[in-house]
Design a protein around this motif. Structure first.
Motif, PDB file in Angstrom:
ATOM      1  N   LEU A   1       0.881  -1.116   0.045  1.00 40.51           N
ATOM      2  CA  LEU A   1       0.115   0.255   0.034  1.00 40.51           C
ATOM      3  C   LEU A   1       0.713   1.137  -0.229  1.00 40.51           C
ATOM      4  O   LEU A   1       1.752   1.261   0.714  1.00 40.51           O
TER       5      LEU A   1
ATOM      6  N   LYS B   1       0.421   5.828  -0.073  1.00 36.72           N
ATOM      7  CA  LYS B   1      -0.230   6.798  -0.233  1.00 36.72           C
ATOM      8  C   LYS B   1       0.035   7.843  -1.334  1.00 36.72           C
ATOM      9  O   LYS B   1       1.504   7.789  -1.337  1.00 36.72           O
TER      10      LYS B   1
ATOM     11  N   TRP C   1      -5.070   6.247  -1.989  1.00 34.20           N
ATOM     12  CA  TRP C   1      -4.367   5.174  -1.642  1.00 34.20           C
ATOM     13  C   TRP C   1      -4.215   4.150  -2.789  1.00 34.20           C
ATOM     14  O   TRP C   1      -5.217   4.194  -3.394  1.00 34.20           O
TER      15      TRP C   1
ATOM     16  N   ALA D   1      -3.106   0.125  -3.817  1.00 34.87           N
ATOM     17  CA  ALA D   1      -2.744  -1.054  -3.483  1.00 34.87           C
ATOM     18  C   ALA D   1      -2.195  -1.863  -4.811  1.00 34.87           C
ATOM     19  O   ALA D   1      -2.836  -2.255  -5.669  1.00 34.87           O
TER      20      ALA D   1
ATOM     21  N   GLN E   1      -6.977   1.303  -6.309  1.00 27.54           N
ATOM     22  CA  GLN E   1      -7.004   2.549  -5.607  1.00 27.54           C
ATOM     23  C   GLN E   1      -8.286   2.929  -4.895  1.00 27.54           C
ATOM     24  O   GLN E   1      -9.431   2.755  -5.284  1.00 27.54           O
TER      25      GLN E   1
ATOM     26  N   ASN F   1      -9.218   5.514   0.926  1.00 30.33           N
ATOM     27  CA  ASN F   1      -8.546   4.824   2.245  1.00 30.33           C
ATOM     28  C   ASN F   1      -7.820   3.670   1.735  1.00 30.33           C
ATOM     29  O   ASN F   1      -8.184   3.149   0.635  1.00 30.33           O
ATOM     30  N   GLN F   2      -7.149   3.029   2.696  1.00 27.36           N
ATOM     31  CA  GLN F   2      -6.685   1.596   2.522  1.00 27.36           C
ATOM     32  C   GLN F   2      -7.544   0.657   2.109  1.00 27.36           C
ATOM     33  O   GLN F   2      -7.450  -0.142   1.210  1.00 27.36           O
ATOM     34  N   GLU F   3      -8.801   0.554   3.057  1.00 28.61           N
ATOM     35  CA  GLU F   3      -9.761  -0.428   2.720  1.00 28.61           C
ATOM     36  C   GLU F   3     -10.220  -0.366   1.299  1.00 28.61           C
ATOM     37  O   GLU F   3     -10.439  -1.354   0.755  1.00 28.61           O
TER      38      GLU F   3
END
Length: 75
Positions: free
Chosen positions: A8, A10, A15, A17, A27, A30-32
């Motif tokens: 991951l 930023k 974000w 992945a 993308q 947020n990360q989730e």
């Protein structure tokens, strides 16, 4: 269930992945969300991969990972 290695990162406002085993990305804000998008990309890719045998599929190289991690934000 297959397991994949995900990096991951930023970026400007979102974000990203990255899956190391196949080079697919997702993308999100947020990360989730980025991981969810990546999971959807992997599932879609393998659905097509099952019926199209001429699709290239390979792990990322160290150089490609380095490039992904070293891209600078512009803001």
């Amino acid at each position: 269930m297959e397991l994949y290695t995900t990096v991951l990162r930023k970026s400007v406002g979102y974000w990203v992945a990255l899956c190391l085993e196949n080079g697919l990305v997702g993308q999100g804000r947020n990360q989730e969300a980025a991981i969810k998008q990546l999971n959807e990309a992997i599932a879609s890719f393998f659905e097509v991969y099952k019926i199209e045998s001429n699709i290239y599929h390979a792990s990322l190289t160290i150089e490609e990972l380095h490039e992904f991690l070293s891209v600078e934000d512009t803001e």
